[in-house]
Design a protein around this motif. Structure first.
Motif, PDB file in Angstrom:
ATOM      1  N   TYR A   1       0.811  -1.212   0.000  1.00  0.00           N
ATOM      2  CA  TYR A   1       0.000   0.000   0.000  1.00  0.00           C
ATOM      3  C   TYR A   1       0.852   1.273   0.000  1.00  0.00           C
ATOM      4  O   TYR A   1       0.441   2.299  -0.533  1.00  0.00           O
ATOM      5  N   PHE A   2       2.020   1.214   0.625  1.00  0.00           N
ATOM      6  CA  PHE A   2       2.820   2.421   0.824  1.00  0.00           C
ATOM      7  C   PHE A   2       4.055   2.517  -0.074  1.00  0.00           C
ATOM      8  O   PHE A   2       4.720   3.557  -0.081  1.00  0.00           O
ATOM      9  N   GLU A   3       4.392   1.444  -0.810  1.00  0.00           N
ATOM     10  CA  GLU A   3       5.641   1.436  -1.557  1.00  0.00           C
ATOM     11  C   GLU A   3       5.719   2.515  -2.631  1.00  0.00           C
ATOM     12  O   GLU A   3       6.790   3.057  -2.917  1.00  0.00           O
ATOM     13  N   ASP A   4       4.596   2.837  -3.256  1.00  0.00           N
ATOM     14  CA  ASP A   4       4.600   3.779  -4.367  1.00  0.00           C
ATOM     15  C   ASP A   4       4.559   5.239  -3.922  1.00  0.00           C
ATOM     16  O   ASP A   4       4.561   6.140  -4.756  1.00  0.00           O
ATOM     17  N   ILE A   5       4.519   5.465  -2.607  1.00  0.00           N
ATOM     18  CA  ILE A   5       4.487   6.840  -2.105  1.00  0.00           C
ATOM     19  C   ILE A   5       5.906   7.382  -2.045  1.00  0.00           C
ATOM     20  O   ILE A   5       6.812   6.728  -1.518  1.00  0.00           O
ATOM     21  N   ASP A   6       6.105   8.574  -2.587  1.00  0.00           N
ATOM     22  CA  ASP A   6       7.415   9.206  -2.536  1.00  0.00           C
ATOM     23  C   ASP A   6       7.737   9.571  -1.091  1.00  0.00           C
ATOM     24  O   ASP A   6       7.034  10.376  -0.473  1.00  0.00           O
ATOM     25  N   GLY A   7       8.779   8.991  -0.542  1.00  0.00           N
ATOM     26  CA  GLY A   7       9.097   9.193   0.869  1.00  0.00           C
ATOM     27  C   GLY A   7       9.886  10.450   1.160  1.00  0.00           C
ATOM     28  O   GLY A   7      10.138  10.773   2.321  1.00  0.00           O
ATOM     29  N   LYS A   8      10.306  11.193   0.125  1.00  0.00           N
ATOM     30  CA  LYS A   8      11.120  12.382   0.344  1.00  0.00           C
ATOM     31  C   LYS A   8      10.251  13.560   0.755  1.00  0.00           C
ATOM     32  O   LYS A   8       9.132  13.717   0.293  1.00  0.00           O
ATOM     33  N   ALA A   9      10.800  14.387   1.625  1.00  0.00           N
ATOM     34  CA  ALA A   9      10.094  15.592   2.063  1.00  0.00           C
ATOM     35  C   ALA A   9      11.098  16.724   2.192  1.00  0.00           C
ATOM     36  O   ALA A   9      12.206  16.534   2.722  1.00  0.00           O
ATOM     37  N   ASP A  10      10.734  17.890   1.716  1.00  0.00           N
ATOM     38  CA  ASP A  10      11.596  19.065   1.776  1.00  0.00           C
ATOM     39  C   ASP A  10      11.806  19.464   3.238  1.00  0.00           C
ATOM     40  O   ASP A  10      10.839  19.753   3.946  1.00  0.00           O
ATOM     41  N   PRO A  11      13.063  19.509   3.710  1.00  0.00           N
ATOM     42  CA  PRO A  11      13.327  19.853   5.127  1.00  0.00           C
ATOM     43  C   PRO A  11      12.741  21.204   5.526  1.00  0.00           C
ATOM     44  O   PRO A  11      12.277  21.372   6.657  1.00  0.00           O
ATOM     45  N   ASP A  12      12.771  22.183   4.610  1.00  0.00           N
ATOM     46  CA  ASP A  12      12.231  23.506   4.949  1.00  0.00           C
ATOM     47  C   ASP A  12      10.721  23.442   5.171  1.00  0.00           C
ATOM     48  O   ASP A  12      10.190  24.069   6.092  1.00  0.00           O
ATOM     49  N   LEU A  13      10.046  22.663   4.317  1.00  0.00           N
ATOM     50  CA  LEU A  13       8.600  22.519   4.475  1.00  0.00           C
ATOM     51  C   LEU A  13       8.263  21.742   5.742  1.00  0.00           C
ATOM     52  O   LEU A  13       7.281  22.030   6.422  1.00  0.00           O
ATOM     53  N   VAL A  14       9.097  20.739   6.057  1.00  0.00           N
ATOM     54  CA  VAL A  14       8.897  19.990   7.301  1.00  0.00           C
ATOM     55  C   VAL A  14       9.003  20.920   8.493  1.00  0.00           C
ATOM     56  O   VAL A  14       8.236  20.831   9.456  1.00  0.00           O
TER      57      VAL A  14
END
Length: 270
Positions: free
Chosen positions: A179-192
């Protein structure tokens, strides 16, 4: 005093046994329920079983359980046959295994129940089992017939009592893999960082009022208006009840606006 009439039996650990009572930790007695009516007469409508082929009503004595082995072909299972294969865990919670309390993920949890001693003589044995689990950081596992089927249960020490959770069977719980494999796991540190600040501004201590049911309040208001034979007013949308945005062009700008709104809302005089 709280009701203790839901279930009574025994809590057992090796040679230690004590009488216990159990009641659901959740309830829907306060929920508003509706009956199905005949609009023309105002009378309640009865639910009955009809033979799918003949269209005739089937009496209670003629109703049986059936397992479909192929389309239109069933194996009939009688009540005494079900009793013969069922385990005898109807009145005794026999703890046979302990696991670390933090090793069972919340996904396995089903329904909570309050478990308490049902006899002053058994309170000491109950307290010893409860405190031993608390000291060792463990929870007990057992099986018990509840809601007309056998279920795995977990016993968790809580204050002076024990919370008994029914658990999902292994074949009931879907694994997250796939269910979760196709989700892009990257997140912009500034947005985080921006979201973290927004979370910080909206964080508060847990309180049960955070999960109240506004629908029930609206239904009660609607029913009261109906009783007074007045036309009900249109329910107002609660916070966050507006239309869902179809597109966010600039997430950074949106987050900064959200933070500015939070800061303005928390200023004195607002």
């Amino acid at each position: 005093m709280a009701s203790r009439g839901f279930w009574k039996g025994y809590l057992k650990l090796s040679l230690v046994t004590c009488p216990v009572a159990m009641t659901p930790a959740t309830g829907e007695a306060e929920k508003i329920r509706f009956h199905t009516l005949n609009r023309a007469t105002g009378n309640r409508v009865e639910g009955i079983y009809i033979d799918a082929e003949s269209g005739r009503r089937v009496d209670d004595d003629d109703q049986a359980r059936g397992y479909e082995r192929e389309p239109g072909n069933y194996v009939v299972i009688e009540d005494d046959e079900l009793d013969a294969v069922a385990l005898e865990s109807t009145r005794t919670i026999d703890i046979d295994t302990f696991v670390r309390a933090d090793s069972i993920e919340w996904l396995w949890y089903d329904k909570p129940h309050f478990l308490m001693p049902d006899d002053p003589v058994g309170e000491e044995a109950f307290a010893v089992i409860r405190e031993a689990m608390a000291v060792t950081g463990t929870v007990g596992l057992s099986r018990l017939v509840m809601y007309r089927r056998e279920r795995p249960v977990m016993l968790e020490p809580r204050e002076r009592g024990i919370v008994l959770w029914t658990l999902h069977y292994a074949d009931e719980l879907r694994a997250p893999e796939g269910y979760f494999e196709d989700i892009d796991g990257k997140a912009d540190p500034d947005l985080v960082g921006l979201v973290s600040r927004l979370i910080d501004r909206r964080t508060r201590d847990w309180d049960r009022t955070l999960v109240h049911d506004p629908l029930q309040e609206n239904l009660r208001a609607l029913i009261e208006e109906k009783k007074k034979r007045r036309r009900p007013t249109k329910a107002r949308r609660g916070r966050g009840g507006g239309e869902t945005p179809t597109n966010v062009v600039d997430i950074t700008a949106a987050l900064k606006k959200s933070l500015a709104a939070e800061e303005a809302r928390k200023r004195p005089g607002k």
